[in-house]
Motif scaffolding. Structure first.
Motif, PDB file in Angstrom:
ATOM      1  N   GLY A 142     -18.975  48.729  47.689  1.00 44.25           N
ATOM      2  CA  GLY A 142     -18.795  47.957  46.600  1.00 44.25           C
ATOM      3  C   GLY A 142     -17.358  47.710  46.088  1.00 44.25           C
ATOM      4  N   GLN A 143     -16.414  48.529  46.573  1.00 44.79           N
ATOM      5  CA  GLN A 143     -14.990  48.468  46.201  1.00 44.79           C
ATOM      6  C   GLN A 143     -14.302  47.618  47.233  1.00 44.79           C
ATOM      7  OE1 GLN A 143     -13.363  52.418  46.227  1.00 44.79           O
ATOM      8  NE2 GLN A 143     -15.124  53.190  44.905  1.00 44.79           N
ATOM      9  N   PRO A 144     -13.190  46.572  46.735  1.00 47.16           N
ATOM     10  CA  PRO A 144     -12.711  45.857  47.742  1.00 47.16           C
ATOM     11  C   PRO A 144     -11.636  46.698  48.308  1.00 47.16           C
ATOM     12  CG  PRO A 144     -12.049  45.326  45.150  1.00 47.16           C
ATOM     13  CD  PRO A 144     -13.164  46.323  45.011  1.00 47.16           C
ATOM     14  N   LYS A 145     -11.422  46.257  49.693  1.00 44.74           N
ATOM     15  CA  LYS A 145     -10.471  46.887  50.564  1.00 44.74           C
ATOM     16  C   LYS A 145      -9.007  46.770  49.945  1.00 44.74           C
ATOM     17  CE  LYS A 145      -9.089  47.315  55.378  1.00 44.74           C
ATOM     18  NZ  LYS A 145      -8.404  48.294  55.247  1.00 44.74           N
ATOM     19  N   LEU A 146      -8.011  47.653  49.947  1.00 46.46           N
ATOM     20  CA  LEU A 146      -6.804  47.530  49.633  1.00 46.46           C
ATOM     21  C   LEU A 146      -5.993  46.863  50.320  1.00 46.46           C
ATOM     22  CD1 LEU A 146      -5.204  48.429  47.185  1.00 46.46           C
ATOM     23  CD2 LEU A 146      -4.797  50.636  48.159  1.00 46.46           C
ATOM     24  N   VAL A 203       6.157  43.830  50.383  1.00 48.20           N
ATOM     25  CA  VAL A 203       5.443  44.800  50.217  1.00 48.20           C
ATOM     26  C   VAL A 203       5.046  45.205  51.792  1.00 48.20           C
ATOM     27  CG1 VAL A 203       2.925  45.562  50.021  1.00 48.20           C
ATOM     28  CG2 VAL A 203       4.088  43.809  48.313  1.00 48.20           C
ATOM     29  N   LYS A 204       5.273  46.456  52.229  1.00 50.00           N
ATOM     30  CA  LYS A 204       5.393  46.955  53.722  1.00 50.00           C
ATOM     31  C   LYS A 204       4.037  48.043  53.676  1.00 50.00           C
ATOM     32  CE  LYS A 204       9.915  47.471  53.768  1.00 50.00           C
ATOM     33  NZ  LYS A 204      10.873  47.933  54.106  1.00 50.00           N
ATOM     34  N   GLU A 205       3.303  48.089  54.684  1.00 48.90           N
ATOM     35  CA  GLU A 205       2.320  48.949  54.701  1.00 48.90           C
ATOM     36  C   GLU A 205       2.934  50.257  55.077  1.00 48.90           C
ATOM     37  OE1 GLU A 205      -1.120  48.219  57.110  1.00 48.90           O
ATOM     38  OE2 GLU A 205      -1.231  46.171  56.576  1.00 48.90           O
ATOM     39  N   GLN A 206       2.304  51.665  54.819  1.00 53.26           N
ATOM     40  CA  GLN A 206       2.744  52.912  55.233  1.00 53.26           C
ATOM     41  C   GLN A 206       1.852  53.449  55.723  1.00 53.26           C
ATOM     42  OE1 GLN A 206       6.269  54.490  52.390  1.00 53.26           O
ATOM     43  NE2 GLN A 206       4.403  54.484  51.274  1.00 53.26           N
ATOM     44  N   PRO A 207       1.592  53.345  57.029  1.00 55.60           N
ATOM     45  CA  PRO A 207       0.240  53.602  57.831  1.00 55.60           C
ATOM     46  C   PRO A 207       0.248  55.323  57.948  1.00 55.60           C
ATOM     47  CG  PRO A 207       1.557  52.173  59.044  1.00 55.60           C
ATOM     48  CD  PRO A 207       2.268  52.320  58.015  1.00 55.60           C
ATOM     49  N   GLY A 208      -0.821  56.003  57.596  1.00 60.33           N
ATOM     50  CA  GLY A 208      -0.852  57.283  57.581  1.00 60.33           C
ATOM     51  C   GLY A 208      -0.476  57.935  56.443  1.00 60.33           C
ATOM     52  N   ASN A 209      -0.184  57.209  55.255  1.00 59.17           N
ATOM     53  CA  ASN A 209      -0.119  57.601  53.994  1.00 59.17           C
ATOM     54  C   ASN A 209      -0.971  57.186  52.993  1.00 59.17           C
ATOM     55  OD1 ASN A 209       1.051  58.298  51.568  1.00 59.17           O
ATOM     56  ND2 ASN A 209       3.184  57.690  51.882  1.00 59.17           N
ATOM     57  N   ALA A 210      -2.159  58.144  53.022  1.00 53.38           N
ATOM     58  CA  ALA A 210      -3.347  57.386  52.108  1.00 53.38           C
ATOM     59  C   ALA A 210      -2.937  57.446  50.675  1.00 53.38           C
ATOM     60  CB  ALA A 210      -4.568  58.338  52.260  1.00 53.38           C
ATOM     61  N   ALA A 211      -2.075  58.456  50.065  1.00 53.75           N
ATOM     62  CA  ALA A 211      -1.688  58.496  48.772  1.00 53.75           C
ATOM     63  C   ALA A 211      -0.897  57.326  48.296  1.00 53.75           C
ATOM     64  CB  ALA A 211      -1.023  59.828  48.471  1.00 53.75           C
ATOM     65  N   GLN A 212      -0.108  57.021  49.149  1.00 52.45           N
ATOM     66  CA  GLN A 212       0.766  55.806  48.926  1.00 52.45           C
ATOM     67  C   GLN A 212       0.798  54.884  50.087  1.00 52.45           C
ATOM     68  OE1 GLN A 212       4.542  58.037  48.160  1.00 52.45           O
ATOM     69  NE2 GLN A 212       3.937  58.276  45.935  1.00 52.45           N
ATOM     70  N   PRO A 213      -0.180  54.119  50.240  1.00 49.46           N
ATOM     71  CA  PRO A 213      -0.280  53.294  51.530  1.00 49.46           C
ATOM     72  C   PRO A 213       0.501  51.995  51.631  1.00 49.46           C
ATOM     73  CG  PRO A 213      -2.197  52.824  49.952  1.00 49.46           C
ATOM     74  CD  PRO A 213      -1.302  53.973  49.374  1.00 49.46           C
ATOM     75  N   PHE A 214       1.595  51.666  50.615  1.00 51.15           N
ATOM     76  CA  PHE A 214       2.272  50.550  50.619  1.00 51.15           C
ATOM     77  C   PHE A 214       3.418  51.090  50.123  1.00 51.15           C
ATOM     78  CE2 PHE A 214      -2.064  48.697  50.650  1.00 51.15           C
ATOM     79  CZ  PHE A 214      -1.948  47.735  52.079  1.00 51.15           C
ATOM     80  N   ALA A 215       4.585  50.451  50.472  1.00 50.69           N
ATOM     81  CA  ALA A 215       5.921  50.534  49.670  1.00 50.69           C
ATOM     82  C   ALA A 215       6.424  49.076  49.606  1.00 50.69           C
ATOM     83  CB  ALA A 215       6.853  51.080  50.740  1.00 50.69           C
ATOM     84  N   GLY A 216       6.996  48.997  48.478  1.00 46.03           N
ATOM     85  CA  GLY A 216       7.443  47.750  47.803  1.00 46.03           C
ATOM     86  C   GLY A 216       8.973  47.744  47.487  1.00 46.03           C
ATOM     87  N   THR A 217       9.369  46.380  47.505  1.00 48.14           N
ATOM     88  CA  THR A 217      11.034  46.155  47.421  1.00 48.14           C
ATOM     89  C   THR A 217      11.069  45.019  46.379  1.00 48.14           C
ATOM     90  OG1 THR A 217      11.645  47.293  49.457  1.00 48.14           O
ATOM     91  CG2 THR A 217      13.289  45.943  48.229  1.00 48.14           C
ATOM     92  N   SER A 230      -3.841  56.075  41.168  1.00 49.44           N
ATOM     93  CA  SER A 230      -3.849  55.129  39.717  1.00 49.44           C
ATOM     94  C   SER A 230      -3.931  53.921  40.020  1.00 49.44           C
ATOM     95  CB  SER A 230      -2.535  55.559  39.085  1.00 49.44           C
ATOM     96  OG  SER A 230      -1.383  55.305  39.741  1.00 49.44           O
ATOM     97  N   LYS A 231      -3.696  53.447  41.300  1.00 40.56           N
ATOM     98  CA  LYS A 231      -3.864  52.011  41.639  1.00 40.56           C
ATOM     99  C   LYS A 231      -2.832  51.100  40.658  1.00 40.56           C
ATOM    100  CE  LYS A 231      -8.788  51.470  42.533  1.00 40.56           C
ATOM    101  NZ  LYS A 231      -9.344  52.661  42.540  1.00 40.56           N
ATOM    102  N   GLN A 232      -1.711  51.629  40.848  1.00 41.78           N
ATOM    103  CA  GLN A 232      -0.324  51.083  40.193  1.00 41.78           C
ATOM    104  C   GLN A 232       0.904  51.183  40.907  1.00 41.78           C
ATOM    105  OE1 GLN A 232      -0.090  53.022  36.439  1.00 41.78           O
ATOM    106  NE2 GLN A 232      -1.543  51.895  35.453  1.00 41.78           N
ATOM    107  N   TRP A 233       1.673  50.552  40.834  1.00 45.81           N
ATOM    108  CA  TRP A 233       2.855  50.588  41.481  1.00 45.81           C
ATOM    109  C   TRP A 233       3.747  51.607  40.728  1.00 45.81           C
ATOM    110  CZ3 TRP A 233       4.229  48.964  46.208  1.00 45.81           C
ATOM    111  CH2 TRP A 233       3.793  47.722  46.742  1.00 45.81           C
ATOM    112  N   ARG A 234       4.663  52.445  41.395  1.00 48.66           N
ATOM    113  CA  ARG A 234       5.579  53.418  40.837  1.00 48.66           C
ATOM    114  C   ARG A 234       7.036  53.281  41.122  1.00 48.66           C
ATOM    115  NH1 ARG A 234       2.631  55.185  36.844  1.00 48.66           N
ATOM    116  NH2 ARG A 234       0.345  55.939  37.510  1.00 48.66           N
ATOM    117  N   PHE A 235       8.013  53.478  40.443  1.00 50.22           N
ATOM    118  CA  PHE A 235       9.317  53.208  40.760  1.00 50.22           C
ATOM    119  C   PHE A 235       9.548  54.471  41.773  1.00 50.22           C
ATOM    120  CE2 PHE A 235      13.755  54.123  39.792  1.00 50.22           C
ATOM    121  CZ  PHE A 235      14.296  52.940  40.180  1.00 50.22           C
ATOM    122  N   ARG A 236      10.491  54.270  42.673  1.00 51.90           N
ATOM    123  CA  ARG A 236      10.887  55.187  43.587  1.00 51.90           C
ATOM    124  C   ARG A 236      12.209  55.438  43.417  1.00 51.90           C
ATOM    125  NH1 ARG A 236      10.220  55.034  50.115  1.00 51.90           N
ATOM    126  NH2 ARG A 236       9.132  53.294  49.194  1.00 51.90           N
TER     127      ARG A 236
END
Length: 116
Positions: free
Chosen positions: A20-24, A63-77, A109-115
Motif C-alpha cells: 500500500g506504500q509507494p516505492k521511494l 539527487v543521488k542514490e546511496q545503495p546499502g544505506n536504508a536509513a538515508q537512501p538518497f543524498a542531495g545537493t 522521517s521522510k524528510q530531507w536533512r541538512f548535512r
C-alpha cells in the motif's frame, strides 16, 4: 465474487507487506529538495539589506542514490550562483560566487536533512 471479509483481509495483508506504500524513488523525493532550494533562495534574498543586494540563482538540484544505506537512501545537493551588488562611493560593485548545500533523505522521517 469475494466477500467483504475476504476483501478486508486482502487489503490488510497488502498493507502489512508494504504494497500500500509507494516505492521511494528519486523522482518521488526530488520535488521536496526543489522546495528546499526555493526556500533557501527566498531566505537568502530576504536578508537585511545593509547596502548589499543579493540574488540567488538555483543552478542545480541533484539527487543521488546511496545503495546499502536504508536509513538515508538518497543524498542531495543544491547549487546556487549568488550575485551580490553594492553601491559604494566609487560606483556600483558586483560580485558572483557559487554556494553548495548538501542534504540526505531520512527514510524514517521522510524528510530531507541538512548535512553540515
Amino acid at each position: 465474487m469475494l466477500s467483504r471479509s475476504w476483501l478486508a483481509a486482502l487489503v490488510l495483508l497488502a498493507a502489512a507487506c508494504g504494497m500500500g506504500q509507494p516505492k521511494l524513488t528519486r523522482e518521488s523525493i526530488t520535488p521536496a529538495l526543489q522546495q528546499e532550494a526555493e526556500k533557501l533562495k527566498a531566505d537568502g534574498e530576504s536578508m537585511p539589506d545593509l547596502g548589499v543586494k543579493a540574488t540567488w540563482n538555483i543552478m542545480a538540484v541533484e539527487v543521488k542514490e546511496q545503495p546499502g544505506n536504508a536509513a538515508q537512501p538518497f543524498a542531495g545537493t543544491i547549487k546556487f550562483k549568488i550575485e551580490s551588488s553594492t553601491h559604494a562611493l566609487e560606483g556600483p560593485a558586483t560580485e558572483a560566487f557559487e554556494k553548495k548545500f548538501e542534504y540526505v533523505y531520512d527514510a524514517a522521517s521522510k524528510q530531507w536533512r541538512f548535512r553540515p
